[in-house]
Design a protein around this motif. Structure first.
Motif, PDB file in Angstrom:
ATOM      1  N   ILE A  79     -13.477   0.518   4.311  1.00  0.00           N
ATOM      2  CA  ILE A  79     -12.622   0.387   5.478  1.00  0.00           C
ATOM      3  C   ILE A  79     -13.499   0.533   6.702  1.00  0.00           C
ATOM      4  O   ILE A  79     -14.308   1.434   6.788  1.00  0.00           O
ATOM      5  N   TRP A 122     -10.967  -5.495   9.227  1.00  0.00           N
ATOM      6  CA  TRP A 122     -11.531  -4.187   8.873  1.00  0.00           C
ATOM      7  C   TRP A 122     -11.301  -3.823   7.408  1.00  0.00           C
ATOM      8  O   TRP A 122     -12.007  -2.997   6.854  1.00  0.00           O
ATOM      9  N   PHE A 123     -10.295  -4.445   6.777  1.00  0.00           N
ATOM     10  CA  PHE A 123      -9.939  -4.082   5.410  1.00  0.00           C
ATOM     11  C   PHE A 123     -10.680  -5.012   4.457  1.00  0.00           C
ATOM     12  O   PHE A 123     -10.391  -6.205   4.390  1.00  0.00           O
ATOM     13  N   ASN A 124     -11.649  -4.448   3.751  1.00  0.00           N
ATOM     14  CA  ASN A 124     -12.482  -5.244   2.853  1.00  0.00           C
ATOM     15  C   ASN A 124     -12.267  -4.773   1.423  1.00  0.00           C
ATOM     16  O   ASN A 124     -13.021  -3.951   0.916  1.00  0.00           O
ATOM     17  N   PRO A 125     -11.214  -5.256   0.757  1.00  0.00           N
ATOM     18  CA  PRO A 125     -10.900  -4.736  -0.581  1.00  0.00           C
ATOM     19  C   PRO A 125     -11.975  -5.008  -1.611  1.00  0.00           C
ATOM     20  O   PRO A 125     -12.163  -4.228  -2.538  1.00  0.00           O
ATOM     21  N   ASP A 181       0.848  -1.190   0.000  1.00  0.00           N
ATOM     22  CA  ASP A 181       0.000   0.000   0.000  1.00  0.00           C
ATOM     23  C   ASP A 181       0.886   1.243   0.000  1.00  0.00           C
ATOM     24  O   ASP A 181       1.659   1.459   0.936  1.00  0.00           O
ATOM     25  N   TYR A 208      -3.662  -5.464   8.293  1.00  0.00           N
ATOM     26  CA  TYR A 208      -4.726  -5.374   7.293  1.00  0.00           C
ATOM     27  C   TYR A 208      -5.629  -6.617   7.307  1.00  0.00           C
ATOM     28  O   TYR A 208      -6.727  -6.581   6.759  1.00  0.00           O
ATOM     29  N   THR A 230      -2.295  -5.824   2.164  1.00  0.00           N
ATOM     30  CA  THR A 230      -2.459  -4.357   2.131  1.00  0.00           C
ATOM     31  C   THR A 230      -2.865  -3.841   0.752  1.00  0.00           C
ATOM     32  O   THR A 230      -3.125  -2.652   0.606  1.00  0.00           O
TER      33      THR A 230
END
Length: 478
Positions: free
Chosen positions: A465, A457-460, A228, A340, A414
């Motif tokens: 976010i 928490w990181f939902n690509p 990232d 992440y 990330t």
């Protein structure tokens, strides 16, 4: 990029504006600021447009658009409330290979007009490609606030000095270094503060001493983090813009490489398991050679250069050669990917220590201290272990670790394409094979992996976010 950013010189050139209402008047004002000769065609002309033509010169034709209006112009802008007229201007201009802009109709444009921060001769153009005018305006506001008005005067003065510096410092590389050193020092701040006489005295002293300054090369050993670009440090970004040459590995993401100085020479020296196209010793020698040539060399490594990055070997060679270097740490893959994935590496209730190890093979087995690693009150993070995952799981169980010990694998951590697969020592190898995970991936073993479901928490996939839901993934890939 959807558009090529181009600054076009239209000073003294005939530019056609079809339409003369409120929107057209804004385009007219922009064109006359650049010194264009305005040719206005419209059945009705606003007072604002009349005043611009009266003050700056040009022509007004109070009638409808005709094909011949495109004769002898260098570009066309259509800003009418008639879609048919706008489309006709666009089609005819494209047939003549003339640049054309139709206000608020990007599909009819061959160029679009960006938002502008004007500190002439410094001009900053901002565009979202027409996708979000409000975002463009907000970015313009931020840059407008950050960029002092005196930057225009600074740029103008520097422009007047270019020929003197060119005559005084004949060598191009030395001349570039002269400007870099001058602008990195107090001279710009003196100019911005209105202390122009002091700034010029400093310039004269620097120019007089330019020939005595050695063309000293240097290496910047920089950690690029796990992928990232927002995880880059400020110092890393500064040195990425300063480097003449960049040596980078395969773990440096394309998004990171976009932050490198555009005109820097780029040399790929990446390695992967069982495939080293550029041997480490050759990389070391290349760093030494380029530095001795007076180059500022950026050695850009994924993660942190001192954590399984062989950065120590590279600067050891530089130190032995008496060459200068700087080391900029980066967010290592372990902490970046774990964060992440919502997996804390330590936790008061689950793990009081963490170990970083690699899955490199020796005699067909990972070269690891299995009795120490099999202790269950810690977290294990294994780099470069995807190929040997099945063996790692077998050995840990053989040395006493529970087969139910949670394991998480984070692929492309990330980045937007991040995937997380969780399981246990008993079934994780099978799940990874079913999910077809590929390197780069990090292995996390320990009770802390249990927290992934509640702390993720990181939902690509959703581009969000702060969401713990990952509905688009299969249960075993959560």
């Amino acid at each position: 990029m959807d558009y090529l950013p181009v600054f076009m010189n239209v000073r003294g050139q005939r530019c056609l504006l079809v339409g003369a209402g409120e929107v057209a008047s804004r385009k007219a004002a922009l064109l006359v600021r650049t010194g264009a000769t305005l040719i206005v065609v419209a059945p009705w002309v606003s007072d604002a447009v009349r005043e611009l033509v009266k003050e700056h010169g040009g022509e007004i034709h109070e009638r409808g658009f005709a094909d011949g209006d495109l004769d002898d112009v260098v570009l066309a802008v259509a800003a009418t409330d008639n879609d048919d007229v706008n489309k006709r201007v666009s089609v005819l201009a494209r047939e003549r290979k003339l640049p054309v802009n139709v206000v608020d109709q990007t599909e009819l444009c061959s160029f679009i007009v960006p938002a502008i921060v004007d500190r002439s001769p410094v001009v900053v153009a901002i565009s979202t490609g027409g996708s979000s005018p409000v975002l463009t305006r907000q970015l313009k506001e931020k840059i407008d606030i950050m960029l002092p008005a005196a930057y225009g005067r600074l740029a103008f003065v520097l422009g007047t000095l270019r020929e003197r510096v060119k005559q005084g410092v004949r060598d191009f590389a030395r001349r570039t270094r002269f400007w870099e050193k001058l602008l990195a020092g107090p001279m710009p701040e003196l100019m911005l503060a209105g202390r122009e006489q002091e700034a010029m005295q400093l310039f004269e002293a620097s120019l007089a001493d330019a020939d005595n300054q050695s063309l000293q090369g240097e290496v910047y050993l920089v950690g690029a983090g796990p992928g990232d670009p927002d995880l880059l440090t400020l110092k890393a970004l500064r040195l990425m813009y300063a480097a003449d040459v960049v040596l980078y590995d395969r773990l440096v993401s394309p998004e990171i490489m976009k932050r490198v100085r555009p005109d820097a020479e780029r040399i790929f020296v990446g390695k992967e398991a069982k495939h080293h196209p550029v041997p480490q010793e050759q990389i070391n020698e290349l760093l030494v050679r380029l530095t001795r040539e007076g180059k500022k060399v950026l050695r850009l490594k994924g993660g942190d250069p001192f954590i399984f990055g062989r950065g120590g070997e590279e600067i050891d060679k530089l130190a032995a050669a008496g060459l200068p270097f700087q080391v900029v740490p980066g967010v290592t893959a372990a902490s970046g990917c774990a964060a992440y994935a919502g997996i804390p590496l330590t936790h008061r209730d689950y793990s009081q220590s963490v170990r970083f190890v690699t899955g490199h093979m020796k005699n067909n087995l990972p070269d690891l201290d299995w009795p120490v690693l099999a202790r269950e009150e810690q977290t294990l993070v294994i780099y470069m272990g995807l190929i040997t995952l099945a063996v790692i799981c077998e050995q840990l169980q053989a040395y006493g670790m529970s087969s139910a010990m949670p394991v998480g694998i984070v692929e492309q951590g990330t980045l937007p394409q991040q995937r997380v697969v969780t399981g246990t020592l008993q079934d994780i190898a099978e799940k990874v094979e079913a999910a077809q995970l590929k390197a780069p991936a990090i292995i996390i073993i320990g009770q802390v992996v249990k927290l992934h479901r509640q702390l993720s928490w990181f939902n690509p996939d959703a581009g969000e976010i702060g969401s713990t839901a990952q509905k688009s993934q299969k249960p075993e890939e959560r």
